[in-house]
Design a protein around this motif. Structure first.
Motif, short mmCIF file in Angstrom:
data_model
loop_
_atom_site.label_atom_id
_atom_site.label_comp_id
_atom_site.label_asym_id
_atom_site.label_seq_id
_atom_site.Cartn_x
_atom_site.Cartn_y
_atom_site.Cartn_z
N GLY A 212 31.98 60.76 72.29
CA GLY A 212 32.72 60.53 71.49
C GLY A 212 34.34 60.72 72.14
N ARG A 213 35.22 60.36 70.82
CA ARG A 213 35.79 61.83 71.11
C ARG A 213 36.58 62.49 69.89
NH1 ARG A 213 40.19 57.37 71.71
NH2 ARG A 213 40.74 57.08 69.30
N THR A 214 36.19 64.01 69.72
CA THR A 214 36.72 64.39 68.95
C THR A 214 38.30 64.86 67.99
OG1 THR A 214 37.87 66.35 69.88
CG2 THR A 214 35.56 66.56 69.85
N ALA A 215 38.30 64.91 66.78
CA ALA A 215 39.62 65.14 65.98
C ALA A 215 39.59 65.86 64.42
CB ALA A 215 39.60 63.71 65.54
N HIS A 216 39.65 66.31 63.39
CA HIS A 216 39.63 67.18 62.78
C HIS A 216 39.34 65.80 62.07
CE1 HIS A 216 40.46 68.74 58.84
NE2 HIS A 216 40.80 70.22 59.23
N HIS A 221 40.05 58.94 61.57
CA HIS A 221 40.16 57.40 61.55
C HIS A 221 41.29 57.92 63.30
CE1 HIS A 221 43.62 59.34 59.76
NE2 HIS A 221 44.62 58.59 60.48
N HIS A 222 41.17 58.84 63.56
CA HIS A 222 42.06 58.72 65.53
C HIS A 222 40.31 59.42 65.70
CE1 HIS A 222 45.82 58.60 63.84
NE2 HIS A 222 45.88 59.77 63.27
N GLY A 223 39.48 59.77 66.07
CA GLY A 223 38.45 60.21 66.55
C GLY A 223 37.42 59.21 66.49
N ILE A 224 36.31 59.42 67.49
CA ILE A 224 35.37 58.33 67.71
C ILE A 224 34.12 58.94 68.23
CG2 ILE A 224 33.98 56.80 69.72
CD1 ILE A 224 36.65 55.38 68.29
N ASN A 225 33.19 58.53 66.62
CA ASN A 225 32.50 59.67 66.09
C ASN A 225 31.00 60.08 67.49
OD1 ASN A 225 29.80 60.83 64.37
ND2 ASN A 225 31.21 61.06 62.98
N ALA A 226 30.66 60.52 68.21
CA ALA A 226 29.48 60.14 68.91
C ALA A 226 27.32 59.97 68.16
CB ALA A 226 28.90 61.41 69.83
N ILE A 227 27.90 59.97 67.17
CA ILE A 227 26.96 60.03 65.94
C ILE A 227 26.88 58.96 65.36
CG2 ILE A 227 25.52 60.51 64.01
CD1 ILE A 227 26.46 63.64 63.74
N SER A 228 27.60 58.05 65.12
CA SER A 228 27.61 56.64 64.57
C SER A 228 27.39 56.09 65.46
CB SER A 228 29.06 56.78 63.92
OG SER A 228 29.10 57.55 62.70
N LYS A 229 27.76 56.01 66.83
CA LYS A 229 27.67 55.64 68.24
C LYS A 229 26.54 55.31 68.31
CE LYS A 229 31.80 53.88 68.60
NZ LYS A 229 32.49 52.10 68.24
N MET A 230 25.63 56.49 68.27
CA MET A 230 24.09 56.70 68.77
C MET A 230 23.40 56.39 68.24
SD MET A 230 21.70 58.12 71.28
CE MET A 230 22.72 59.31 72.32
N VAL A 277 35.59 66.08 63.98
CA VAL A 277 33.91 64.63 64.88
C VAL A 277 33.83 64.93 65.80
CG1 VAL A 277 34.02 61.83 65.37
CG2 VAL A 277 35.98 62.95 63.63
N PRO A 278 32.39 64.72 66.18
CA PRO A 278 31.52 65.07 66.87
C PRO A 278 32.20 64.10 68.36
CG PRO A 278 29.96 63.49 65.81
CD PRO A 278 31.58 64.11 64.46
N GLY A 279 32.03 64.98 69.04
CA GLY A 279 33.01 64.42 70.50
C GLY A 279 31.20 63.60 71.69
N GLY A 280 29.77 64.37 70.60
CA GLY A 280 29.08 64.22 71.61
C GLY A 280 27.46 64.08 71.28
N ALA A 281 26.54 63.24 71.59
CA ALA A 281 25.18 62.96 71.14
C ALA A 281 24.51 63.04 72.00
CB ALA A 281 25.18 62.18 69.97
N MET A 282 23.15 63.85 71.65
CA MET A 282 21.87 63.75 73.02
C MET A 282 20.83 63.27 72.44
SD MET A 282 19.70 65.00 73.95
CE MET A 282 19.60 67.06 74.21
N LEU A 283 20.21 62.13 72.79
CA LEU A 283 18.53 61.77 71.59
C LEU A 283 17.82 61.69 73.45
CD1 LEU A 283 17.37 60.99 70.16
CD2 LEU A 283 16.96 58.48 71.06
N GLU A 284 16.93 62.62 73.09
CA GLU A 284 15.69 63.54 74.04
C GLU A 284 14.51 62.36 73.57
OE1 GLU A 284 16.90 67.17 76.36
OE2 GLU A 284 15.02 66.99 74.94
N CYS A 285 13.30 61.43 74.97
CA CYS A 285 12.56 60.78 73.55
C CYS A 285 11.78 60.28 75.25
CB CYS A 285 13.17 58.90 74.06
SG CYS A 285 14.63 58.63 73.21
N ARG A 286 10.39 60.33 74.36
CA ARG A 286 9.32 60.55 75.39
C ARG A 286 8.43 58.70 74.64
NH1 ARG A 286 3.97 59.45 73.65
NH2 ARG A 286 1.86 61.24 75.30
#
Length: 427
Positions: A212-216, A221-230, A277-286
């Motif tokens: 995503g893109r971090t922001a305060h 509104h200036h960031g891209i939330n990696a959680i929402s995208k995930m 605003v979280p700039g990264g998200a990671m999901l692990e699956c089986r």
């Protein structure tokens, strides 16, 4: 001989139970198995076995198509093989078990000490009690029974106590087989409730990374939330799981596990500060899959599912999600149920238990799958009744362990002497 075996086990089952207790009280979470291995080495020595320590060699094992990289260093970790040498030219047998267990966390969810090995109402509680320290000790006690009764076992019997089955078995069961410790038949004493397991699903682990893109948080509104995208990807994978659960079936897995395939979303990590605003998200699956499907097809399925989930998203167009495959990776395993090893076992087990023994498959993996890579080696799983494996208050029904010991002691005889009987018949 059947009566002598049963009488011996009944008269000595307190020793069996105490030995299981002692092993369960040793903490052997995967990666830290060696105190437990030292205990088993003493037990192997007690009954006069020839003991071999198998040190896994990462570089050599990684060349094998069935190798699973646990990402846990092999340094200081060894497998044990104890051999009782037969007196004749009978068929050989491996009784296999794994020393490693999963973490008991969160310990607060247990009603007993996960390392206490308490016996309550005929059940022994503790992490690894069912999965599968009771199996390890059942193997040892079955062989000990015949040795103490001075029975002349025709073929070699190997006891394997291995590391890291829970992490894929690459440095454990596979290492022992690659080191040459192979026999005509192989039983993994998993807690399969007196069922004979001859197949399990293919299993693969994968992770999806989203940037995503971090922001305060005050300027979110200036960031891209990696959680929402995930969550677009999460929703697509959940939908795929639901579709496969209804449409992808294999009779043995339906019988043994109740559902043939699963796509489990196991770990989700994102962000590092509540006001950022979280700039990264990671999901692990089986993901599990059935005979007829293969790893190449499953990889393509996941890639296409993730791609469809983000196709209309402008951010993902320039910042596509990344997919990595790691850890468990195995094709489905299927042992021919008509093999003499399987049919002979079903007969012996049925006679000892005085009940029909079912053939099943499982949606979960186990070390018996490695036998399919070695010509002439048949493999199955069979073991006691257990509850809450990998969960709180894991336990094993002790009288079921007694019956497993009975079955194995009798089958050691029946299997090892089947070669001699066949030779006499053909002559």
């Amino acid at each position: 001989m059947k009566n002598k075996i049963r009488n011996y086990i009944e008269q000595n089952k307190t020793v069996l139970f105490k030995t299981i207790q002692e092993l369960v009280q040793i903490e052997t979470v995967v990666g830290n198995e060696m105190v437990g291995q030292a205990y088993m080495k003493r037990k192997f020595a007690e009954i006069g076995l020839t003991i071999h320590e198998v040190v896994p060699d990462y570089e050599e094992l990684a060349k094998h198509e069935a190798f699973v990289d646990s990402e846990i260093p092999f340094a200081g970790r060894t497998n044990l093989v104890g051999i009782h040498h037969g007196v004749g030219d009978g068929k050989s047998l491996t009784l296999h078990g794994h020393m490693d267990v999963v973490s008991p966390e969160p310990v607060g969810n247990w009603s007993v000490d996960p390392w206490g090995a308490e016996i309550i109402d005929g059940k022994l509680y503790g992490r690894g009690a069912a999965d599968m320290k009771s199996g390890l000790i059942a193997n040892w006690f079955a062989l000990k029974t015949l040795i103490d009764l001075d029975y002349p076992i025709a073929g070699d019997v190997q006891l394997h106590s291995v590391i890291e089955e829970e992490a894929g078995g690459g440095g454990g069961a596979l290492a022992c087989l690659e080191a040459g410790f192979r026999t005509d038949g192989y039983i993994s004493t998993e807690p399969h409730h007196f069922n004979t397991t001859i197949s399990h699903a293919g299993i693969m682990y994968f992770r999806v990374k989203v940037v995503g893109r971090t922001a305060h948080a005050g300027l979110a509104h200036h960031g891209i939330n990696a959680i929402s995208k995930m969550y677009k990807i999460v929703a697509a994978l959940e939908e795929l799981n639901e579709w496969r659960a209804k449409n992808v079936t294999f009779d043995l897995y339906e019988k043994g596990s109740g559902q043939s395939v699963h796509l489990n979303l196991g770990v989700l990590r994102a962000g590092d500060w509540v006001s950022t605003v979280p700039g990264g998200a990671m999901l692990e699956c089986r993901i599990g899959f059935i005979p007829g499907e293969n790893r190449k097809e499953i990889k393509k399925l996941i890639q296409e599912t993730v791609a469809r989930a983000v196709v209309d998203d402008d951010w993902f167009r320039d910042h596509p999600p990344e997919i990595e495959w790691f850890g468990w990776t195995t094709e489905p395993w299927y042992q021919d149920p008509e093999h003499p090893f399987v049919q002979g076992f079903l007969k012996t087990a049925g006679d000892v238990l005085d009940q029909d023994v079912n053939i099943v498959g499982r949606a979960s993996g186990n070390d018996a799958r490695f036998t399919q890579y070695y010509n002439g080696m048949a493999g199955i799983c069979f073991g006691p009744v257990g509850e809450n494996m990998h969960g709180p208050d894991e336990n094993v029904h002790l009288e079921s362990v007694v019956e497993v010991v009975n079955v194995f002691a009798n089958y050691i005889i029946d299997w090892s002497e089947s070669a001699r009987e066949n030779a006499e018949t053909s002559g």
